[in-house]
Scaffold this active site. Structure first.
Site, mmCIF file in Angstrom:
data_model
loop_
_atom_site.group_PDB
_atom_site.id
_atom_site.type_symbol
_atom_site.label_atom_id
_atom_site.label_comp_id
_atom_site.label_asym_id
_atom_site.label_seq_id
_atom_site.Cartn_x
_atom_site.Cartn_y
_atom_site.Cartn_z
ATOM 1 N N GLU A 1 37.737 5.958 12.994
ATOM 2 C CA GLU A 1 36.615 6.367 11.881
ATOM 3 C C GLU A 1 36.171 5.372 10.585
ATOM 4 O OE1 GLU A 1 34.891 10.532 12.179
ATOM 5 O OE2 GLU A 1 36.528 9.927 10.728
ATOM 6 N N HIS B 1 42.164 12.311 8.028
ATOM 7 C CA HIS B 1 40.314 12.113 7.792
ATOM 8 C C HIS B 1 40.726 11.434 6.597
ATOM 9 C CE1 HIS B 1 36.488 12.274 6.815
ATOM 10 N NE2 HIS B 1 36.534 12.717 7.837
HETATM 11 P P1 PGA Z 1 29.675 11.106 9.162
HETATM 12 O O1 PGA Z 1 30.705 12.389 9.253
HETATM 13 O O2 PGA Z 1 29.342 11.292 10.631
HETATM 14 O O3 PGA Z 1 29.043 12.290 8.410
HETATM 15 O O4 PGA Z 1 29.507 10.020 8.913
HETATM 16 C C1 PGA Z 1 32.432 11.739 9.729
HETATM 17 C C2 PGA Z 1 33.499 12.106 9.925
HETATM 18 O O5 PGA Z 1 33.430 12.309 8.722
HETATM 19 O O6 PGA Z 1 34.030 12.654 10.344
#
Ligand code: PGA
Length: 245
Positions: free
Chosen positions: A163, A94
């Protein structure tokens, strides 16, 4: 479809009750074949697992130590300890953790140690805003995926979560053309590795009940990794409902 709730550094024992409405939802025929996974802080893994163990909901951790063996790593939790709580998944790579020093090499070691314990890995990749501006997205994704999955031959227990870092917690999501391009890049990179025909790819970054359906219409993905909105059971349910017709 996967719906993964990443609670980050939020939640106490009482907050586990938030899953009551999701537990109900997960029993409905319409949602039975989809995967709902809660990733609370380490401190809640066991209690959360006990709460949902008779249901179709699974539990995951948000990170793990790269070392499979026990040892002098104060403050760390490895995949064996995660496994012992009943959790079946672990988020690795992450951007919050990459920001705190995780690099491709140690992410690769974390993934290997998690797979050794038969945990399923939610492997996060994504470009930062300055990398996107410099048109480096493809090369960043390639580097993260190739190095992160180095010397791993079986992708069966790996899920990729795309992401974009600039989208996490900002309310911003990629444009349709951009999302398509980047998900296709990930598929292409995975096919270059020739290790798996089918690997699930999720999107994460400011997913909300308002944009879930649009995001799914933009591109062929297998679900969402949800941060902020997953802390609110109603919003999380709405994301699931809007995603499944
Ligand atoms: P968010 O976070 O939905 O608050 O943008 C996603 C994540 O960090 O996995």
């Amino acid at each position: 479809m996967y719906f993964i709730a990443n609670w980050k550094m939020h939640g106490n024992t009482k907050d586990i009750e938030r899953s009551n409405s999701i537990l109900k939802l997960s029993k409905l025929k319409k949602y039975k074949n989809h995967k709902i996974i809660y990733c609370p802080p380490y401190t809640l893994l066991k209690d959360f697992y006990n709460k949902v163990k008779k249901s179709r909901i699974s539990i995951g951790a948000q990170n793990c130590h790269a070392n499979s063996d026990f040892g002098p790593f104060t403050g760390s939790i490895n995949s064996k300890l995660i496994k012992s709580t009943g959790a079946k998944y672990v988020i690795i790579g992450h951007s919050d953790n990459r920001n705190q020093g995780d690099n491709d090499k140690n992410i690769n070691n974390k993934i290997k140690s998690a797979l050794n314990e038969n945990l399923k890995v939610i492997f996060c990749v994504g470009e930062k805003l300055n990398e996107k501006k410099k048109n480096l997205t493809y090369s960043i994704l390639k580097k993260q995926i190739v190095k992160g999955l180095d010397k791993i031959n079986n992708f069966e227990n790996i899920i990729i979560a795309y992401e974009p870092v600039w989208s996490i917690g900002t309310g911003l999501v990629p444009k349709s053309s951009e999302l398509k391009k980047n998900i296709n890049s990930i598929k292409k990179i995975l096919s270059l590795l020739r290790k798996s025909k089918k690997i699930n790819i999720l999107y994460g970054g400011s997913v909300s009940p308002d944009n879930a359906k649009d995001l799914l219409e933009m591109v062929n993905i297998n679900g969402f990794l949800v941060g902020g909105a997953s802390l609110n059971a109603k919003k999380f349910i709405d994301i699931i409902k809007k995603s499944i017709n």
